[in-house]
Write an enzyme that holds these catalytic residues in place. Structure first.
Site, PDB file in Angstrom:
ATOM      1  N   ASP A 106      15.712   6.809  -1.699  1.00 11.13           N
ATOM      2  CA  ASP A 106      16.176   7.062  -0.335  1.00 11.13           C
ATOM      3  C   ASP A 106      17.327   6.129   0.039  1.00 11.13           C
ATOM      4  OD1 ASP A 106      16.039   8.112   2.364  1.00 11.13           O
ATOM      5  OD2 ASP A 106      14.989   6.296   2.952  1.00 11.13           O
TER       6      ASP A 106
ATOM      7  N   MET B 275      -4.975   4.615  -9.745  1.00 11.56           N
ATOM      8  CA  MET B 275      -4.257   5.545  -8.856  1.00 11.56           C
ATOM      9  C   MET B 275      -3.493   4.768  -7.787  1.00 11.56           C
ATOM     10  SD  MET B 275      -4.712   8.345 -10.338  1.00 11.56           S
ATOM     11  CE  MET B 275      -3.487   9.059  -9.240  1.00 11.56           C
ATOM     12  N   GLU B 276      -4.060   3.654  -7.354  1.00 11.54           N
ATOM     13  CA  GLU B 276      -3.376   2.822  -6.360  1.00 11.54           C
ATOM     14  C   GLU B 276      -2.103   2.210  -6.961  1.00 11.54           C
ATOM     15  OE1 GLU B 276      -6.622   3.106  -6.724  1.00 11.54           O
ATOM     16  OE2 GLU B 276      -7.174   3.726  -4.694  1.00 11.54           O
TER      17      GLU B 276
END
Lengths: 148, 148, 148, 148, 148, 148
Positions: free
Chosen positions: E126, E111-112
């Site tokens: 972004d 998950m990390e």
């Protein structure tokens, strides 16, 4: 009379109520410096400056810290900064750091600029500490504060 | 050969892999100083020292920041510190700050001590900034590092 | 009709849209209490009250928690509080806690006041738990809510 | 002699050094209660219990808060909890909350359990506050603490 | 029998208790991709690749997110990662992302790694969104998981 | 001229100064998808859908992440979102995720919507990973962006 705005008359801590202040454009600029051995700068220039990641990592750490100032400094108000910038000047025995913070709001942003400088300096220290055990961080101060 | 552990050969940032290091007792001590006008210290002594909240607020901010170091400094490892202490020495023209961090783990804790000093200093600055516009923070350095 | 603003008609969680609400001055006051053995208060008075750090540490924890409310409570909106205060009343068998929060904004601030009280109480509990295993925290409620 | 472990002899705050303590299996259970009007529970049962999201949102908030305890409570040590659970009992005039925390480590986990209960209660309060202005949170206490 | 470890028999969420698991060396590798217009990559190559800050900012964001995984994903355990790395492969119509996480501990670290990839991808998005409105993030998956 | 607003002419990272922008109503909608084995969806439907906690936990994680976007993505501005919603569509071989974010402010909120989708997807992945090793997350993109 001179007054510590964060202290009550008995010396107790208090967060200033800024609710009645007008929204104004506010800018603050702070500076500081990581001082290190000339050999450290020479090594950085050979291996990682100007094109490596060192200054970018420190810049990002400074920007993130500025946004997080109210979580770090207990009596600071939460702010929604409109701008943060962190710049570096590499000298022969250290790296100068300059941070600018901007906001239209009810309270000044110098703590955010000082926090950006401090955490950028700590990040530079972290990246250089394996080669230099004699570094120090200093000269952290506000050099400009504007309200209009 | 001298080596920046946080940089790859091309100058790229990297987080060191500490997985193969042994768990050891580690201690670090860092110091720094808020320099201010003698009148500021006189005012603090009159209104808020030694019994007011000023130093306690700065201590708590420093301890919290030490625990939060890996979130502030990008290449630091998350640690579970077993101890943080922050102490102050009030002089006539400033306040000295000394932080001690301890851990049994795979990596040193000097960044945590330096972060505690830096954020405690910023917190003192914040509490005194209404009465003194000429303060600066400096002398932030590691004064002791032990591994056993 | 009575309505859970945070629940949709099927009982699903939702964050209220406050975008159309006007900015108003908002104040909330909440209270709570740490109940402990009279001997614990006697010990605190002998060793750490009124001049030790106990209440200051709890106050700072409460202020920081108020600023962090939207990270703790899932459906709360992020706010930029203009003021937080936390006060204590030491009685013979406990410590009363009262928090005030202020904001000019689109949503009330009672959750921030309740959070400040709760975390200040937990912090007091933490500092006294070595001497008192029978403490409890209660009476956490809103005592005033103003909108103008 | 009785001792506040988080206070020095002068009443100053300190974080206990747990470095010399052995790693042990530790469990803590804490309880608390949101008390509300019977009509609020009736409404919840009609609209959102047992199958709506109310209790799940509060459970998640409690678990997340338990993991975040050292950031909320200044003198708590950072821990890597191995387990957190939060359970609810819906009564006619309130909701009981019970949290269990587990760790193999050097320090007890009751503050984590108490924090989970407190933040779960605040989250329930937040979800019900639009229909009930008279709620209170109380009875927050440790009901079991095991070390082996 | 197949089992959702994070769900109880009634479908309720639960955090697995990993306390009884042995400490093992664990590695996970995850990948993902930001897909964008070829012109966006051409512009990046002209203005900011390979030597500008784009990839470094994304790497730092990914590393920080990996360390913060337990705060983002409710049922993840807090971990003290020993290593995180994030690498990029720039293609003509996108940027590949690969993250590696390591730990000696009681639970896997995929998950990390997935979180590092996701947040690095969001950060690239972004930085490119002003020139490209048609980007997408995909292919996020675990490509290797080792336990020994 | 096409311009990467987050990059200076030398490719350096910068945070855009949004201080001069007007406050406008802004909405963004983003989507994404967790793709998994049909058997995983069948198991979820048998054990945990539609009434179990799976989707609620993912929704809460997404909402919390949206509020935390500026801490995750280095050059994002801190925002005070007025609304976040996360919805799911369960298909036979995956789960669609759709997030909506709203704000009256100076900057768009698509990064917040994309972050909500990404973290909700990671949370679903986490809850299903014990039964399905072949899942992937993709299709994360902005589907609507409104400014008025």
């Amino acid at each position: 009379m001179t007054d510590f705005s964060h202290l009550d008359p008995a010396g107790g801590a208090r967060m200033v109520d800024v609710g009645a202040k007008p929204d104004q454009q506010r800018v603050a600029v702070a500076e500081g410096r990581l001082t290190c051995a000339p050999q450290t700068i020479a090594l950085l220039r050979a291996q990682a400056l100007p094109k490596g990641d060192v200054l970018t990592v420190a810049k990002i750490a400074g920007i993130q810290a500025a946004k997080n100032t109210a979580q770090l400094i207990p009596l600071c108000h939460p702010l929604t900064l409109s701008h943060v910038d962190v710049e570096f000047t590499v000298a022969d025995d250290g790296i100068g750091i300059r941070a600018t913070t901007r906001l239209t709001g009810k309270t000044g942003v110098e703590m955010e600029a000082l926090t950006a400088v401090s955490v950028a300096a700590l990040t530079l220290y972290d990246m250089c500490k394996a080669v230099d055990k004699s570094m120090s961080i200093g000269g952290i101060r506000v050099v400009e504060k504007i309200k209009k």
